[in-house]
Write an enzyme that holds these catalytic residues in place. Structure first.
Site, PDB file in Angstrom:
ATOM      1  N   SER A 157      47.795  82.712  42.187  1.00 16.49           N
ATOM      2  CA  SER A 157      46.942  83.808  41.867  1.00 16.49           C
ATOM      3  C   SER A 157      45.577  83.507  42.891  1.00 16.49           C
ATOM      4  O   SER A 157      45.449  82.105  43.287  1.00 16.49           O
ATOM      5  CB  SER A 157      46.214  83.623  40.499  1.00 16.49           C
ATOM      6  N   TYR A 198      43.848  78.518  33.655  1.00 19.34           N
ATOM      7  CA  TYR A 198      44.599  79.256  34.546  1.00 19.34           C
ATOM      8  C   TYR A 198      44.320  79.165  36.040  1.00 19.34           C
ATOM      9  O   TYR A 198      45.476  78.725  36.911  1.00 19.34           O
ATOM     10  CB  TYR A 198      44.497  80.956  34.142  1.00 19.34           C
TER      11      TYR A 198
HETATM   12  N1  LIG Z   1      49.008  91.181  37.719  1.00 18.58           N
HETATM   13  C1  LIG Z   1      47.877  90.357  38.232  1.00 18.58           C
HETATM   14  O1  LIG Z   1      46.630  91.065  38.423  1.00 18.58           O
HETATM   15  C2  LIG Z   1      48.121  89.030  38.856  1.00 18.58           C
HETATM   16  C3  LIG Z   1      47.373  88.554  39.646  1.00 18.58           C
HETATM   17  C4  LIG Z   1      47.608  87.424  40.332  1.00 18.58           C
HETATM   18  C5  LIG Z   1      48.543  86.503  39.868  1.00 18.58           C
HETATM   19  N2  LIG Z   1      49.358  87.312  38.790  1.00 18.58           N
HETATM   20  C6  LIG Z   1      50.755  86.328  38.513  1.00 18.58           C
HETATM   21  O2  LIG Z   1      51.790  87.189  39.013  1.00 18.58           O
HETATM   22  C7  LIG Z   1      52.918  86.847  38.004  1.00 18.58           C
HETATM   23  C8  LIG Z   1      53.520  88.143  37.504  1.00 18.58           C
HETATM   24  O3  LIG Z   1      52.485  88.741  36.797  1.00 18.58           O
HETATM   25  P1  LIG Z   1      52.649  90.107  36.304  1.00 18.58           P
HETATM   26  O4  LIG Z   1      51.123  90.814  36.241  1.00 18.58           O
HETATM   27  O5  LIG Z   1      53.690  90.975  36.798  1.00 18.58           O
HETATM   28  O6  LIG Z   1      52.882  90.118  34.686  1.00 18.58           O
HETATM   29  P2  LIG Z   1      53.548  90.384  33.576  1.00 18.58           P
HETATM   30  O7  LIG Z   1      53.869  91.980  33.853  1.00 18.58           O
HETATM   31  O8  LIG Z   1      52.890  90.329  32.204  1.00 18.58           O
HETATM   32  O9  LIG Z   1      55.024  89.873  33.897  1.00 18.58           O
HETATM   33  C9  LIG Z   1      55.154  88.647  33.321  1.00 18.58           C
HETATM   34  C10 LIG Z   1      56.608  88.094  33.241  1.00 18.58           C
HETATM   35  O10 LIG Z   1      56.683  86.808  32.861  1.00 18.58           O
HETATM   36  C11 LIG Z   1      57.553  86.626  31.725  1.00 18.58           C
HETATM   37  N3  LIG Z   1      57.134  85.599  31.035  1.00 18.58           N
HETATM   38  C12 LIG Z   1      55.740  85.469  30.259  1.00 18.58           C
HETATM   39  N4  LIG Z   1      55.844  84.383  29.571  1.00 18.58           N
HETATM   40  C13 LIG Z   1      56.993  83.564  30.037  1.00 18.58           C
HETATM   41  C14 LIG Z   1      57.613  82.195  29.543  1.00 18.58           C
HETATM   42  N5  LIG Z   1      56.835  81.391  28.427  1.00 18.58           N
HETATM   43  N6  LIG Z   1      58.791  81.912  30.005  1.00 18.58           N
HETATM   44  C15 LIG Z   1      59.502  82.877  30.926  1.00 18.58           C
HETATM   45  N7  LIG Z   1      58.936  83.868  31.117  1.00 18.58           N
HETATM   46  C16 LIG Z   1      57.711  84.348  30.669  1.00 18.58           C
HETATM   47  C17 LIG Z   1      57.513  88.147  30.996  1.00 18.58           C
HETATM   48  O11 LIG Z   1      58.838  88.129  30.480  1.00 18.58           O
HETATM   49  P3  LIG Z   1      59.123  88.249  28.954  1.00 18.58           P
HETATM   50  O12 LIG Z   1      57.878  88.878  28.203  1.00 18.58           O
HETATM   51  O13 LIG Z   1      60.207  89.360  29.100  1.00 18.58           O
HETATM   52  O14 LIG Z   1      59.514  87.075  28.637  1.00 18.58           O
HETATM   53  C18 LIG Z   1      57.289  89.048  32.064  1.00 18.58           C
HETATM   54  O15 LIG Z   1      58.682  89.159  32.909  1.00 18.58           O
HETATM   55  C19 LIG Z   1      52.335  85.695  36.988  1.00 18.58           C
HETATM   56  O16 LIG Z   1      52.560  84.422  37.485  1.00 18.58           O
HETATM   57  C20 LIG Z   1      50.735  86.020  37.148  1.00 18.58           C
HETATM   58  O17 LIG Z   1      50.182  84.892  36.866  1.00 18.58           O
HETATM   59  C21 LIG Z   1      49.268  88.427  38.443  1.00 18.58           C
END
Ligand SMILES: NC(=O)c1ccc[n+]([C@@H]2O[C@H](COP(=O)([O-])OP(=O)(O)OC[C@H]3O[C@@H](n4cnc5c(N)ncnc54)[C@H](OP(=O)(O)O)[C@@H]3O)[C@@H](O)[C@H]2O)c1
Length: 269
Positions: A131, A144
């Site tokens: 991130s 985080y």
């Molecule tokens: N969106 C943003 O603005 C943003 C910014 C910077 C970084 N990121 C990073 O990008 C990545 C994806 O984020 P996203 O926005 O796409 O989030 P998201 O839509 O909430 O997706 C998160 C994914 O992680 C899985 N997950 C959650 N907890 C888990 C666990 N304990 N074990 C295994 N799988 C788990 C969830 O699957 P299930 O619930 O089906 O298990 C889901 O598929 C993350 O690492 C996040 O920190 C996101």
């Protein structure tokens, strides 16, 4: 003809992981996508062409069971993660432990199990999703920011170790991405907390930034670039005007950047 590569995408049930899985299927990869409870996915939540596997990174036994079930893979995208918020003083031990197990130790343990095959065949790609908050830390996101910074350190160190064997590790830092992650964030703030007003301001701005962020499909394209480049770069940043923001960080004093990040989230520092 080049061999068909197998990719494991963690957290492929929503957001960035879902789009990475879609893009890889479209490009002819064999794709294994993980979620904590893939058996609960409705038919219209399953991407055609993706093989789903159960993986809870917070649970070491689940990591073991997952790697046993899937066997060898050539590519892993460490995308799954928990987005945790809370004032440092009020974060429960078990929440911080779970966050580090999910966002750092889990990816490390998974990588360790997948490496022998990649190294042995002289080809592998490991992409960690961090991130921009690791590069630009923000109040009330201490656990985080720390976890994502740890993941970045792991990735960039492992890259130096593994590249002589044809296994390339890249770290991708997304900025604000419109995935709906704001609704899935974990919050830890005590009743009557002295941090409440600042916390609410920060979260309101954070969620608004996320909702107006770039699409997860754009991030997926960057991640696929990190898989297909030969060799891939060590670091990619995407979203939140990343090229401009990283250039600014090199040009102005750190305190100015810190203040700009705080102000983008409604805080005066
Ligand atoms: N969106 C943003 O603005 C943003 C910014 C910077 C970084 N990121 C990073 O990008 C990545 C994806 O984020 P996203 O926005 O796409 O989030 P998201 O839509 O909430 O997706 C998160 C994914 O992680 C899985 N997950 C959650 N907890 C888990 C666990 N304990 N074990 C295994 N799988 C788990 C969830 O699957 P299930 O619930 O089906 O298990 C889901 O598929 C993350 O690492 C996040 O920190 C996101």
């Amino acid at each position: 003809m080049a061999p068909q590569r197998t990719a494991l995408v963690t957290g492929a049930t929503s957001g960035i992981g879902l789009e990475v899985a879609r893009e890889l299927v479209n490009r002819g990869y064999r794709v294994i996508g993980s979620g904590r409870n893939p058996e609960r996915l409705a038919d219209d939540e399953r991407l055609p062409g993706v093989e789903y596997v159960a993986l809870d990174l917070a649970d070491r036994d689940s990591i073991h069971a997952c790697t046993t079930a899937i066997g060898d893979v050539d590519i892993v995208v460490h995308n799954a993660g928990e987005s945790q918020s809370g004032p440092v003083e009020e974060l429960p031990d078990e929440a911080v432990d779970r966050l580090f197990q999910t966002n750092v130790f889990g990816p490390v343990q998974l990588t360790q199990r997948l490496l022998p095959h990649m190294r042995g065949q002289g080809y592998g790609r490991v992409v960690t999703v961090g991130s921009m908050l690791a590069s630009f830390p923000l109040a009330h996101r201490g656990s985080y920011c720390a976890a994502k910074a740890a993941l970045k350190g792991f990735a960039l160190s492992a890259r130096q170790e593994l590249s002589p064997f044809g296994v390339w590790v890249s770290h991708v830092e997304p900025g604000s991405i419109a995935t709906g992650i704001g609704t899935r964030r974990t919050h830890y703030i005590a009743e009557g907390s002295p941090y409440q007003a600042d916390y609410d301001t920060m979260i309101t701005h954070l969620d608004a930034n996320e909702q107006s962020g770039i699409s997860p499909a754009t991030v997926a394209k960057t991640i696929v670039k990190a898989i297909e480049a030969d060799p891939p770069r060590e670091f990619y940043a995407v979203g939140s005007n990343a090229p401009l923001v990283f250039a600014l960080r090199r040009l102005v004093p750190r305190s100015v950047v810190t203040s700009l990040v705080a102000r983008r989230h409604g805080l005066k520092r």
